[in-house]
Scaffold this motif. Sequence first.
Motif, short mmCIF file in Angstrom:
data_model
loop_
_atom_site.label_atom_id
_atom_site.label_comp_id
_atom_site.label_asym_id
_atom_site.label_seq_id
_atom_site.Cartn_x
_atom_site.Cartn_y
_atom_site.Cartn_z
N GLU A 1 0.83 -1.19 0.00
CA GLU A 1 0.00 0.00 0.00
C GLU A 1 0.87 1.24 0.00
N ARG B 1 -0.70 4.38 -0.31
CA ARG B 1 -1.64 5.48 -0.12
C ARG B 1 -2.03 5.59 1.35
N TYR C 1 -6.03 12.02 1.05
CA TYR C 1 -5.39 10.78 0.62
C TYR C 1 -4.06 11.18 0.00
N SER D 1 -0.72 9.71 -1.83
CA SER D 1 -0.13 8.56 -2.51
C SER D 1 1.37 8.80 -2.70
#
Length: 87
Positions: free
Chosen positions: A19, A21, A66, A68
């Motif tokens: 992951e 993010r 969010y 990233s």
Amino acid sequence: EENEKKQEETQEIAPPVEEKRLYVMNLSYEVTHDELKAAFGKFGEIENIEIPFRKGGKGTTLGISYISFKETEGAITAFATMDKTYF
């Protein structure tokens, strides 16, 4: 022996977590992309920052973001360092 073989065959191996993010919450409604990039960019290269807005809220954000990262390590380091801190 047959039972042991059956148990081994039925066990699933979870894929590695990759992951990149982060979900960041409890942010000021006035937070900007530049502020988030300055705070989180020191942990790795950021690919994208999303700051969602309320529907019909006339430009009011939700107080979340969010972020990233290009590399998983950046997200992991940012999470470990920034979790439960004040921004």
